[in-house]
Design a protein around this motif. Structure first.
Motif, PDB file in Angstrom:
ATOM      1  N   ASN A 106       3.061   0.933  -3.887  1.00  0.00           N
ATOM      2  CA  ASN A 106       2.650   0.930  -4.993  1.00  0.00           C
ATOM      3  C   ASN A 106       1.275   1.605  -4.893  1.00  0.00           C
ATOM      4  OD1 ASN A 106       0.914  -0.316  -7.302  1.00  0.00           O
ATOM      5  ND2 ASN A 106       2.239  -2.249  -7.030  1.00  0.00           N
ATOM      6  N   PRO A 107       1.228   2.860  -5.763  1.00  0.00           N
ATOM      7  CA  PRO A 107       0.101   3.438  -6.007  1.00  0.00           C
ATOM      8  C   PRO A 107      -0.954   2.708  -6.459  1.00  0.00           C
ATOM      9  CG  PRO A 107       2.029   4.985  -6.394  1.00  0.00           C
ATOM     10  CD  PRO A 107       2.342   3.586  -6.426  1.00  0.00           C
ATOM     11  N   GLU A 108      -0.832   2.032  -7.667  1.00  0.00           N
ATOM     12  CA  GLU A 108      -1.926   1.359  -8.211  1.00  0.00           C
ATOM     13  C   GLU A 108      -2.712   0.369  -7.127  1.00  0.00           C
ATOM     14  OE1 GLU A 108      -2.849  -1.331 -12.423  1.00  0.00           O
ATOM     15  OE2 GLU A 108      -0.756  -0.615 -11.788  1.00  0.00           O
ATOM     16  N   LEU A 115       0.669  -1.265   0.001  1.00  0.00           N
ATOM     17  CA  LEU A 115       0.074  -0.053  -0.212  1.00  0.00           C
ATOM     18  C   LEU A 115       0.735   1.220  -0.177  1.00  0.00           C
ATOM     19  CD1 LEU A 115      -2.770  -1.088   2.534  1.00  0.00           C
ATOM     20  CD2 LEU A 115      -2.853  -0.572   0.055  1.00  0.00           C
ATOM     21  N   CYS A 163      -2.688   0.476  -4.081  1.00  0.00           N
ATOM     22  CA  CYS A 163      -3.458   1.381  -3.030  1.00  0.00           C
ATOM     23  C   CYS A 163      -4.705   1.943  -3.704  1.00  0.00           C
ATOM     24  CB  CYS A 163      -2.318   2.488  -2.843  1.00  0.00           C
ATOM     25  SG  CYS A 163      -3.110   3.555  -1.329  1.00  0.00           S
ATOM     26  N   HIS A 164      -4.765   2.381  -5.115  1.00  0.00           N
ATOM     27  CA  HIS A 164      -5.744   2.767  -5.400  1.00  0.00           C
ATOM     28  C   HIS A 164      -6.875   1.615  -5.363  1.00  0.00           C
ATOM     29  CE1 HIS A 164      -8.588   3.444  -8.980  1.00  0.00           C
ATOM     30  NE2 HIS A 164      -8.575   4.892  -8.525  1.00  0.00           N
ATOM     31  N   ASP A 165      -6.551   0.657  -5.762  1.00  0.00           N
ATOM     32  CA  ASP A 165      -7.463  -0.670  -5.946  1.00  0.00           C
ATOM     33  C   ASP A 165      -7.926  -1.058  -4.615  1.00  0.00           C
ATOM     34  OD1 ASP A 165      -6.890  -0.813  -8.757  1.00  0.00           O
ATOM     35  OD2 ASP A 165      -5.784  -2.849  -8.368  1.00  0.00           O
ATOM     36  N   MET A 178      -8.239   1.064  -2.051  1.00  0.00           N
ATOM     37  CA  MET A 178      -9.235   2.298  -1.479  1.00  0.00           C
ATOM     38  C   MET A 178     -10.523   2.198  -2.140  1.00  0.00           C
ATOM     39  SD  MET A 178      -7.644   3.521   0.928  1.00  0.00           S
ATOM     40  CE  MET A 178      -6.219   2.427   1.514  1.00  0.00           C
ATOM     41  N   SER A 179     -10.327   1.636  -3.599  1.00  0.00           N
ATOM     42  CA  SER A 179     -11.632   1.682  -4.181  1.00  0.00           C
ATOM     43  C   SER A 179     -12.602   0.370  -3.737  1.00  0.00           C
ATOM     44  CB  SER A 179     -11.456   1.069  -5.684  1.00  0.00           C
ATOM     45  OG  SER A 179     -10.517   2.317  -6.301  1.00  0.00           O
ATOM     46  N   SER A 180     -11.668  -0.653  -3.195  1.00  0.00           N
ATOM     47  CA  SER A 180     -12.569  -1.883  -2.780  1.00  0.00           C
ATOM     48  C   SER A 180     -13.166  -1.636  -1.365  1.00  0.00           C
ATOM     49  CB  SER A 180     -11.742  -3.023  -2.632  1.00  0.00           C
ATOM     50  OG  SER A 180     -10.896  -2.992  -1.674  1.00  0.00           O
TER      51      SER A 180
END
Length: 243
Positions: A136-138, A133, A140-142, A144-146
């Motif tokens: 790796n920003p990508e 987290l 982390c985005h996944d 947070m989206s979840s």
């Protein structure tokens, strides 16, 4: 064979201490945002755990050191009120992930998680998840989206099962939800078998009232039952009932 203990109040599970060979979660895009090296580090530190039906995975107010991915089976999230009465908040199945909020916030579990069937879990180390987290920003985005999707699912569940509609309509909605999420066999038997107590907990009524309503659904030829199994006969009829 060895014992695994996850709880502050020890609950022991006899299991093989195997590692997970793969990680699946639709909400996290099956961890595709991670590099091969990062996925391998997660797998090396993982544990594959199979629990019998009715097992406590974690309990409300427990600190969590794992992220739990459901490989097979089903679980429920629940909370207890001041009188100790259980209230079921969500059902989870294959590909769902438990413990995400605690991983991000370093807080205790807000709910209890209990298996509804024999359930196979992939248990991932919190420290490895947190490293990814942070780096790796990508991913982390996944992640947070979840969490946002979890909140949306909670809202939809409240609208479907807790709003001021008749119990009859909400029971129809619950049966359709179970059919959609967990499926049924070729005879229409729901793959997830729920106790009448669990159905009553979701809908905020008594098991006796649920049994009476199921009898009425059978008379209308919407469902049939055999022991505790429920068979969907008329999905369109349940759709009409749920309006």
């Amino acid at each position: 064979m060895t014992y695994v203990i996850f709880h502050a109040h020890p609950v022991r599970y006899l299991c093989d201490m195997a590692k997970c060979t793969e990680i699946h979660s639709a909400h996290l895009r099956n961890f595709q945002a991670l590099s091969q090296e990062a996925r391998e580090r997660l797998l090396v530190s993982s544990e594959s755990l199979t629990l019998p039906k009715g097992s406590l995975v974690f309990e409300e107010n427990q600190p969590l050191s794992k992220l739990f991915c459901i490989k097979k089976g089903a679980c429920k999230f629940s909370k207890a009120d001041n009188q100790g009465q259980e209230h079921i908040l969500r059902f989870l199945g294959e590909g769902d992930v438990m413990g995400k909020r605690s991983i991000v916030s370093n807080t205790v579990a807000q709910v209890s998680a209990t298996t509804l069937t024999e359930t196979e879990l992939c248990c991932l180390e919190r420290r490895e998840i947190q490293k990814n987290l942070e780096n790796n920003p990508e991913f982390c985005h996944d992640f947070m989206s979840s969490l946002v999707e979890d909140a949306n699912n909670d809202d939809r569940t409240r609208v479907q099962f807790y709003m001021r509609r008749g119990i009859k309509q909400r029971l129809a909605k619950l049966l359709l939800y179970l059919l959609r999420k967990f499926g049924a066999d070729e005879e229409g038997k729901l793959n997830l078998k729920l106790k009448r107590d669990d159905v009553a907990s979701v809908l905020g009524t008594s098991p006796e009232y649920i049994i009476n309503l199921l009898k009425k659904f059978k008379m209308k030829e919407l469902i049939r039952t055999k022991n505790s199994d429920v068979f969907i006969i008329s999905k369109s009829g349940l759709d009409d009932m749920a309006v």
